[in-house]
Design a protein around this motif. Structure first.
Motif, PDB file in Angstrom:
ATOM      1  N   MET A  26       0.844  -1.165   0.000  1.00 17.12           N
ATOM      2  CA  MET A  26       0.000   0.000   0.000  1.00 17.12           C
ATOM      3  C   MET A  26       0.895   1.235   0.000  1.00 17.12           C
ATOM      4  N   ILE A  27       0.579   2.168  -0.826  1.00 16.20           N
ATOM      5  CA  ILE A  27       1.395   3.363  -0.984  1.00 16.20           C
ATOM      6  C   ILE A  27       1.311   4.253   0.246  1.00 16.20           C
ATOM      7  N   LEU A  28       0.154   4.363   0.835  1.00 16.80           N
ATOM      8  CA  LEU A  28      -0.044   5.267   1.964  1.00 16.80           C
ATOM      9  C   LEU A  28       0.377   4.683   3.309  1.00 16.80           C
ATOM     10  N   GLU A  81       1.335   5.143   9.121  1.00 14.34           N
ATOM     11  CA  GLU A  81       2.013   4.688  10.331  1.00 14.34           C
ATOM     12  C   GLU A  81       2.505   5.858  11.178  1.00 14.34           C
ATOM     13  N   TRP A  82       2.733   6.987  10.563  1.00 14.02           N
ATOM     14  CA  TRP A  82       3.213   8.152  11.308  1.00 14.02           C
ATOM     15  C   TRP A  82       2.072   8.922  11.957  1.00 14.02           C
ATOM     16  N   ILE A  83       0.846   8.669  11.537  1.00 11.04           N
ATOM     17  CA  ILE A  83      -0.291   9.337  12.160  1.00 11.04           C
ATOM     18  C   ILE A  83      -0.589   8.615  13.473  1.00 11.04           C
ATOM     19  N   PRO A  84      -0.462   9.283  14.601  1.00 13.21           N
ATOM     20  CA  PRO A  84      -0.598   8.582  15.885  1.00 13.21           C
ATOM     21  C   PRO A  84      -2.006   8.052  16.166  1.00 13.21           C
TER      22      PRO A  84
END
Length: 86
Positions: free
Chosen positions: A1-3, A8-11
């Motif tokens: 998946m590209i996103l 993963e960085w969005i808490p």
């Protein structure tokens, strides 16, 4: 998946996934029933009525056999939720 690296960085991402699964699974929210009623039910009805229309005569003859007695009707009754009176 590209996103995936970005997500993963969005808490809050894991919390959103947890709440989405809870909404789908828990009977208090009835999320899966909502999705079924809103998007899936009409497609199943459409498919079954088209199939009965196309193969109606053939199925009427084959319903006399014990192996194929009303399978389409039974399937539709199985996937259609029953409304319960409380």
């Amino acid at each position: 998946m590209i996103l995936q690296p970005i997500l993963e960085w969005i808490p809050i991402w894991y919390d959103v996934k947890l709440l989405t699964v809870a909404w789908l699974v828990l009977p208090q929210f009835a999320g899966a029933a909502y999705l079924y009623e809103r998007f899936v039910k009409e497609h199943i009805r459409k498919y079954i009525t088209e199939r009965q229309h196309l193969y109606g005569n053939h199925q009427q003859q084959s319903t006399k056999s014990p192996n194929n007695s009303g399978k389409a009707k039974k399937f539709f009754e199985f996937v259609t939720p029953k409304k319960e009176a409380y």
